[in-house]
Design an enzyme around this catalytic site. Structure first.
Site, short mmCIF file in Angstrom:
data_model
loop_
_atom_site.label_atom_id
_atom_site.label_comp_id
_atom_site.label_asym_id
_atom_site.label_seq_id
_atom_site.Cartn_x
_atom_site.Cartn_y
_atom_site.Cartn_z
N LYS A 145 -4.79 -8.56 4.42
CA LYS A 145 -3.57 -8.00 5.02
C LYS A 145 -3.80 -6.56 5.45
O LYS A 145 -3.47 -6.17 6.56
CB LYS A 145 -2.43 -8.07 4.00
N ASN A 146 -4.38 -5.78 4.55
CA ASN A 146 -4.49 -4.34 4.82
C ASN A 146 -5.58 -3.98 5.82
O ASN A 146 -5.74 -2.82 6.17
CB ASN A 146 -4.68 -3.56 3.51
N ASP B 261 -3.18 -1.80 -6.19
CA ASP B 261 -2.67 -3.11 -5.77
C ASP B 261 -3.07 -4.24 -6.71
O ASP B 261 -2.67 -5.39 -6.50
CB ASP B 261 -3.14 -3.42 -4.34
N ARG C 178 5.35 -11.65 2.06
CA ARG C 178 4.92 -10.52 2.92
C ARG C 178 3.41 -10.39 2.92
O ARG C 178 2.83 -10.01 3.94
CB ARG C 178 5.52 -9.21 2.37
N ARG D 228 6.60 7.61 -1.01
CA ARG D 228 5.65 7.32 0.07
C ARG D 228 5.90 8.07 1.38
O ARG D 228 6.19 7.47 2.42
CB ARG D 228 5.59 5.81 0.31
N PRO D 229 5.78 9.40 1.34
CA PRO D 229 5.98 10.16 2.58
C PRO D 229 4.83 9.95 3.58
O PRO D 229 3.79 9.39 3.23
CB PRO D 229 6.00 11.62 2.09
N VAL D 230 5.05 10.44 4.82
CA VAL D 230 3.98 10.35 5.84
C VAL D 230 3.62 11.74 6.34
O VAL D 230 3.12 11.89 7.45
CB VAL D 230 4.39 9.42 7.02
N GLN E 49 1.22 13.66 5.63
CA GLN E 49 -0.21 13.84 5.94
C GLN E 49 -0.56 13.26 7.31
O GLN E 49 -1.39 13.82 8.04
CB GLN E 49 -1.09 13.18 4.87
N CYS F 23 10.79 3.27 -0.56
CA CYS F 23 10.10 2.02 -0.85
C CYS F 23 10.17 1.83 -2.35
O CYS F 23 10.26 2.81 -3.10
CB CYS F 23 8.68 2.17 -0.33
C1 UD1 Z 1 -2.19 1.62 1.45
C2 UD1 Z 1 -2.07 0.12 1.30
C3 UD1 Z 1 -1.33 -0.24 0.01
C4 UD1 Z 1 -1.99 0.45 -1.18
C5 UD1 Z 1 -2.19 1.94 -0.93
C6 UD1 Z 1 -2.98 2.62 -2.02
C7 UD1 Z 1 -1.99 -0.65 3.59
C8 UD1 Z 1 -1.20 -1.24 4.70
N1 UD1 Z 1 -1.34 -0.40 2.47
O1 UD1 Z 1 -0.87 2.16 1.55
O2 UD1 Z 1 -1.37 -1.65 -0.14
O3 UD1 Z 1 -1.17 0.28 -2.33
O4 UD1 Z 1 -2.87 2.15 0.32
O5 UD1 Z 1 -4.22 2.00 -2.17
O6 UD1 Z 1 -3.18 -0.48 3.71
N2 UD1 Z 1 0.95 10.10 0.47
C9 UD1 Z 1 1.65 11.25 0.76
N3 UD1 Z 1 1.76 11.61 2.08
C10 UD1 Z 1 1.22 10.89 3.10
C11 UD1 Z 1 0.49 9.72 2.79
C12 UD1 Z 1 0.37 9.36 1.46
O7 UD1 Z 1 2.18 11.93 -0.11
O8 UD1 Z 1 1.36 11.29 4.28
C13 UD1 Z 1 0.79 9.68 -0.95
C14 UD1 Z 1 1.53 8.37 -1.25
O9 UD1 Z 1 2.89 8.60 -1.55
C15 UD1 Z 1 0.74 7.84 -2.42
C16 UD1 Z 1 -0.70 8.29 -2.11
O10 UD1 Z 1 -0.57 9.36 -1.18
O11 UD1 Z 1 1.17 8.44 -3.62
C17 UD1 Z 1 -1.59 7.23 -1.53
O12 UD1 Z 1 -0.91 6.58 -0.47
P1 UD1 Z 1 -1.64 5.89 0.77
O13 UD1 Z 1 -3.07 5.72 0.51
O14 UD1 Z 1 -1.25 6.64 2.01
O15 UD1 Z 1 -0.94 4.48 0.80
P2 UD1 Z 1 -0.66 3.64 2.09
O16 UD1 Z 1 -1.69 3.94 3.11
O17 UD1 Z 1 0.78 3.73 2.48
#
Ligand code: UD1
Length: 422
Positions: free
Chosen positions: A22-23, A309, A401, A122-124, A126, A117
């Site tokens: 999936k990922n 995961d 999902r 889970r902010p974006v 970065q 979530c």
């Molecule tokens: C991806 C995977 C998810 C997995 C996760 C961690 C996909 C589609 N999903 O999610 O299944 O559980 O990696 O292995 O591939 N963070 C921030 N700011 C950001 C981005 C991340 O604070 O802009 C934090 C997140 O809240 C979290 C950590 O960084 O605590 C890691 O998150 P991240 O690796 O980004 O997870 P996803 O890519 O969303």
């Protein structure tokens, strides 16, 4: 809403086919947005998140056909609506993966903020910071990220990006954006997950110039255009890990065809320490257990560490294993939602912040439990497979999902499991 009815107590035996990841499939579907030429993806898993991603990119004007063998053919030549609306993004956070490719190819994009979530905030931030470093102008308004290039720019510009933490989808967004940027991009603190490597390999087939993928420092030399390609999605290590835990917990034996042991070292090491036998064989992984396992403490970290995961599924195994164990979740702040549900089955667990202490060996008995997120659902299915009597897992749309026909695969291994539709 569909539920799963499980009558526990049967060891799993036989062979199961592991699907595409999936990922990896989700970012790779987005990578097709980078080219005006056709892209063919094989081994695409049949699951709800893939259906949502296809809906999202079709809504942009992309043509996408899928056949019954897991092949998806995409053509983003006529893409005319570089937008990811809230209605689709809210059901799948991975929609944020559209941001990098849309911006790189069209110079502008409008992508909804994903919002909260179940497993954490889970902010974006970065993703935004990294793309801004490449010159993107990003404003957040009415719940949307509006991204564009500065006046007079034709492409993003290569940059040196060091993220504050390791982010998987963040690294993927930068990889895709940088592939079409002007000049060199260096990603420091990059994620090293096999799905990143698989995406990089696909982008290289499309003509991207990438090196260092699979390490924490990736270099991308931008090119002006990418062409089409044909690529097979890597096997799903989390699906394989889930079946490893299910077979070991029930005390059975199975061959996981297409399973990649080299992508699951941290989980397999723990299974071996627990007393299960796990071997790489040609074309897959074989797992065997007599059932009497020893509980294992572990801590989730980024790849190649123990995957977050897999935390819930291994905790399910620890419930039936002997002895105490401590499970520490370091990636997400709220990823113990399965604990209370497991306790309804008779599990003995206490939590303190990011640490759960499990007292193994408690007799589990069937009950109605509620799935709260994707991997939590899988852990409840494993617990249900070992619990005495009937377990009804509610809200399995979470499971749908991210798992490709899980109950059919478990039935193939001899589980007494059925989907109950209402
Ligand atoms: C991806 C995977 C998810 C997995 C996760 C961690 C996909 C589609 N999903 O999610 O299944 O559980 O990696 O292995 O591939 N963070 C921030 N700011 C950001 C981005 C991340 O604070 O802009 C934090 C997140 O809240 C979290 C950590 O960084 O605590 C890691 O998150 P991240 O690796 O980004 O997870 P996803 O890519 O969303």
């Amino acid at each position: 809403m569909d539920k799963l009815l499980i009558r526990g107590g049967r060891p799993l035996h036989g062979e199961v086919l592991i699907s595409g990841a999936k990922n990896a499939a989700l970012p790779e579907l987005c990578a097709a947005l980078l080219s005006a030429q056709p892209v063919t993806l094989h081994n695409v898993p049949r699951l709800q998140d893939v259906a949502t991603m296809l809906k999202l990119i079709r809504n942009m004007g992309v043509t996408a056909e899928r056949d019954d063998n897991g092949t998806v053919t995409l053509n983003a030549g006529a893409l005319n609506n570089p937008e990811a609306p809230y209605e689709l993004v809210k059901t799948m956070r991975a929609s944020v993966l559209a941001l990098g490719p849309l911006l790189a190819r069209f110079g502008h994009a409008k992508v909804s903020l994903p919002g909260g979530c179940a497993i954490g905030s889970r902010p974006v931030d970065q993703h935004i910071k990294g793309l801004q470093a490449m010159g993107a102008v990003i404003t957040v308004e009415n719940g949307y990220m509006n991204a564009s290039l500065p006046e007079g720019w034709k492409r993003l510009k290569g940059a040196h990006i060091t993220t504050d933490m390791v982010t998987v989808t963040g690294t993927e967004n930068f990889l895709m954006a940088a592939a079409l940027a002007e000049g060199e991009t260096v990603l420091e603190n990059a994620a090293m997950e096999p799905e990143i490597t698989d995406l990089a390999e696909m982008l290289i087939k499309m003509g991207a110039r990438i090196s260092g993928h699979g390490t924490s420092r990736i270099t991308i030399e931008g090119v002006e255009a990418l062409h089409g390609c044909e690529h097979a999605v890597v096997a799903d290590r989390i699906e394989a890990g889930t079946f490893l835990c299910a077979v070991a917990a029930t005390g059975g034996e199975a061959f996981l065809r297409h399973g990649r042991a080299d992508h699951l070292s941290a989980v397999i090491d723990k299974l071996l320490e627990a007393g299960a036998q796990v071997q790489t064989e040609e074309g897959g992984i074989r797992v065997r257990s007599q059932g009497r396992l020893k509980a294992q403490s572990f801590r989730t970290t980024e790849y190649p560490g123990f995957p977050t995961d897999m935390q819930a599924q291994f905790m399910a195994l620890n419930l039936v294993a002997e002895g105490p164990s401590m499970v520490t979740e370091t990636i997400f702040e709220n990823r113990f939602m399965h604990v209370n549900e497991m306790m309804r089955l008779g599990a003995r667990i206490t939590t303190d912040g990011r640490v759960a202490t499990v007292e193994g060996g408690a007799p589990l008995s069937g009950a109605t439990v509620m799935a709260t997120d994707l991997r939590a659902s899988a852990s409840l299915v494993i617990a249900g497979l070992v619990a005495k009597g009937e377990t009804l897992v509610d809200r399995i749309y979470h499971l749908d999902r991210g798992y490709d026909r899980m109950e059919a695969k478990l039935r193939g291994l001899g589980a007494d499991i059925e989907r109950v539709s209402q």
